[in-house]
Design an enzyme around this catalytic site. Structure first.
Site, PDB file in Angstrom:
ATOM      1  N   CYS A 137     -10.451  -5.355  -5.334  1.00  0.00           N
ATOM      2  CA  CYS A 137     -11.080  -6.291  -4.395  1.00  0.00           C
ATOM      3  C   CYS A 137     -12.596  -6.112  -4.349  1.00  0.00           C
ATOM      4  O   CYS A 137     -13.093  -4.987  -4.396  1.00  0.00           O
ATOM      5  CB  CYS A 137     -10.528  -6.069  -2.981  1.00  0.00           C
ATOM      6  N   ARG A 144     -16.223   1.591  -2.927  1.00  0.00           N
ATOM      7  CA  ARG A 144     -15.153   2.479  -2.478  1.00  0.00           C
ATOM      8  C   ARG A 144     -15.112   3.622  -3.494  1.00  0.00           C
ATOM      9  O   ARG A 144     -14.282   3.638  -4.396  1.00  0.00           O
ATOM     10  CB  ARG A 144     -13.822   1.726  -2.414  1.00  0.00           C
ATOM     11  N   PRO A 145     -16.060   4.538  -3.389  1.00  0.00           N
ATOM     12  CA  PRO A 145     -16.245   5.523  -4.453  1.00  0.00           C
ATOM     13  C   PRO A 145     -15.062   6.470  -4.582  1.00  0.00           C
ATOM     14  O   PRO A 145     -14.349   6.756  -3.621  1.00  0.00           O
ATOM     15  CB  PRO A 145     -17.508   6.281  -4.028  1.00  0.00           C
ATOM     16  N   VAL A 146     -14.871   6.945  -5.822  1.00  0.00           N
ATOM     17  CA  VAL A 146     -13.750   7.852  -6.098  1.00  0.00           C
ATOM     18  C   VAL A 146     -14.206   9.311  -6.058  1.00  0.00           C
ATOM     19  O   VAL A 146     -13.476  10.195  -6.494  1.00  0.00           O
ATOM     20  CB  VAL A 146     -13.107   7.535  -7.465  1.00  0.00           C
ATOM     21  N   ASP A 147     -15.388   9.553  -5.490  1.00  0.00           N
ATOM     22  CA  ASP A 147     -15.899  10.928  -5.531  1.00  0.00           C
ATOM     23  C   ASP A 147     -15.024  11.910  -4.761  1.00  0.00           C
ATOM     24  O   ASP A 147     -14.948  13.092  -5.116  1.00  0.00           O
ATOM     25  CB  ASP A 147     -17.355  10.989  -5.034  1.00  0.00           C
ATOM     26  N   GLN A 148     -14.336  11.447  -3.714  1.00  0.00           N
ATOM     27  CA  GLN A 148     -13.468  12.363  -2.956  1.00  0.00           C
ATOM     28  C   GLN A 148     -12.272  12.814  -3.803  1.00  0.00           C
ATOM     29  O   GLN A 148     -11.829  13.959  -3.713  1.00  0.00           O
ATOM     30  CB  GLN A 148     -12.978  11.694  -1.666  1.00  0.00           C
ATOM     31  N   ILE A 163     -15.133   0.185   8.397  1.00  0.00           N
ATOM     32  CA  ILE A 163     -14.565   0.839   7.209  1.00  0.00           C
ATOM     33  C   ILE A 163     -15.296   0.438   5.933  1.00  0.00           C
ATOM     34  O   ILE A 163     -15.754   1.280   5.166  1.00  0.00           O
ATOM     35  CB  ILE A 163     -13.059   0.523   7.078  1.00  0.00           C
ATOM     36  N   ASP A 206      -7.555  -3.988   7.234  1.00  0.00           N
ATOM     37  CA  ASP A 206      -6.792  -4.991   6.482  1.00  0.00           C
ATOM     38  C   ASP A 206      -6.261  -6.126   7.358  1.00  0.00           C
ATOM     39  O   ASP A 206      -5.663  -7.073   6.841  1.00  0.00           O
ATOM     40  CB  ASP A 206      -5.619  -4.333   5.740  1.00  0.00           C
ATOM     41  N   ASN A 225       0.803  -1.224   0.000  1.00  0.00           N
ATOM     42  CA  ASN A 225       0.000   0.000   0.000  1.00  0.00           C
ATOM     43  C   ASN A 225       0.837   1.276   0.000  1.00  0.00           C
ATOM     44  O   ASN A 225       0.297   2.373  -0.128  1.00  0.00           O
ATOM     45  CB  ASN A 225      -0.963  -0.004   1.188  1.00  0.00           C
TER      46      ASN A 225
END
Length: 420
Positions: free
Chosen positions: A116, A121-125, A326, A304, A23
């Site tokens: 995964c 897990r949106p990419v809007d941020q 999460i 994780d 990561n």
């Protein structure tokens, strides 16, 4: 598809060298796009996700060389600003090329990500932050298209703590015009490792390791050398494996101080852990005690590590509660652990684990990266043989896991897909 066969019941003893952090390596590789000068990296793990990232960068025109944990990147001749669906669909972290491409080249076209299967897990941020910095963004035909003559510094407050979002906006901000402040930034050590590389490339960043990053944009970045931080999740996985199977193992190339949330809980379970600057010794010779925990953002217990610690709890004395805050849909390993004889029930975001005295080997299927690690841990403890299918998930995030376990006494072997 490859499978793993595990013969349970072996105590573990010896040494394991922990690899560089997946990561941290993925955003750090993408940061190579920010400079026309070479970036030289060390301690890069040999993982499927790393190979996918290098392939993606190569398609963009980055010259890459990799051998023995060392990677060199030369982004002086980037000629393709598109991240295609074929690569992005297999790995969500591909979105991390978006910020660097827009910052240095003024445009990018990145497929919406996959990776995964553990919920939305949106990419809007990422998108909101880049828009705040002046990027024009359209989403159509499955692609994020972004343009900006030069990004402008901005104050960005993310609606939620997002690791990849923080990393993308940080990489975009280092070449923006003026000051950018990222509030509610992720504090994970891997974000800090990326920031350290960027500083060594000439970026001006304050607040590393805190939830408020202040970046003064510069005109360009230069090359650098950097060693990737050790993988705390790999280390934590091996700690749980020894705690569950029993034994005496020393981990090398670790940073104990970034694992405290996990080691505190392991000590509660009855595990003996000694620590030095870059090593940890873990010993276990009794049945673990059940330990309840709740996942949250760093420095709390990492999501994780949830599946791996749950595998330990399946054999513990007593009952434990595991609360996942999460990601939704991150209990897919539960039904597979139950196939091995575990007694786990799910109620929304909470799993109730009633410890059992033994597990028994069976055929199980990995559903995501960390779930596959939990099945390996359970298989090490189960009576008889456990066969884990779809272990390509494991290869995405663990560098030679079966050979590391075999070296400390586990009976683990891989069956190649064409033999299965």
């Amino acid at each position: 598809m490859d499978k793993l066969v595990i013969e349970g019941g072996q105590k573990l003893a010896g040494e394991i060298v922990v690899s560089g952090a997946k990561n941290a390596a993925l955003p750090i590789l993408c940061a190579g796009l920010l400079s026309a000068e070479p970036v030289h990296l060390d301690n890069v793990p040999d993982l499927q996700d790393v190979r996918t990232t290098l392939k993606l960068l190569g398609q963009m025109g980055v010259r890459t060389e990799s051998a023995d944990g060392k990677v060199s990147l030369d982004a002086s001749k980037v000629d393709n600003l598109v991240a295609p669906y074929e690569l992005v669909k297999t790995m969500r972290a591909s979105i991390l090329v978006l910020g660097p491409l827009v910052a240095r080249f003024g445009e990018a076209k990145v497929s919406l990500p996959g990776g995964c299967a553990i919920g939305a897990r949106p990419v809007d941020q990422h998108i909101k932050g880049l828009q705040a910095m002046g990027a024009e963004i359209n989403i159509e035909h499955g692609f994020i298209e972004a343009r900006a003559k030069r990004l402008k510094g901005a104050r960005i407050i993310t609606d939620m703590i997002t690791v990849t979002g923080t990393e993308n906006l940080l990489m975009a901000a280092v070449l923006a015009d003026g000051e950018t402040i990222i509030e509610n930034a992720a504090r994970e050590p891997e974000v800090g490792d990326l920031a350290s590389l960027l500083v060594s490339m000439g970026a001006k960043i304050e607040g590393i390791g805190t939830d408020r990053l202040v970046i003064q944009g510069v005109d360009k970045l230069h090359g650098a050398k950097h060693t990737v931080v050790p993988d705390r999740i790999e280390a934590g996985t091996f700690l749980c494996a020894v705690a569950a199977a029993g034994g005496d193992v020393t981990l090398r190339h670790v940073r104990p101080q970034i694992l405290e949330a996990v080691t505190d809980k392991l000590r509660d379970a009855g595990v003996t852990i000694e620590e030095g600057d870059d090593w940890m010794r873990v010993r276990m010779n009794q049945r673990p005690k059940a330990v309840s925990f709740r996942t949250s953002e760093y420095p709390a217990f990492p999501t994780d590590m949830q599946a791996q610690f749950m595998a330990l709890n399946t054999l513990a004395e007593g009952t434990s509660q595991v609360v996942e805050t999460i990601f939704e849909n991150r209990f897919m390993h539960v039904q597979e652990l139950n196939r091995l004889g575990a007694n786990i029930t799910i109620d929304g975001k909470t799993a109730l684990v009633n410890g059992v005295e033994k597990l028994s080997g069976a055929k199980v299927m990995a559903t995501d990266l960390r779930a596959s690690a939990s099945l390996v841990i359970a298989g090490l403890c189960a009576d008889g043989e456990t066969l884990i299918d779809r272990i390509y998930h494991l290869d995405r995030g663990y560098d030679r896991m079966e050979s590391k376990l075999t070296a400390v006494g586990a009976k683990v072997r891989r069956i190649k897909g064409n033999q299965a």
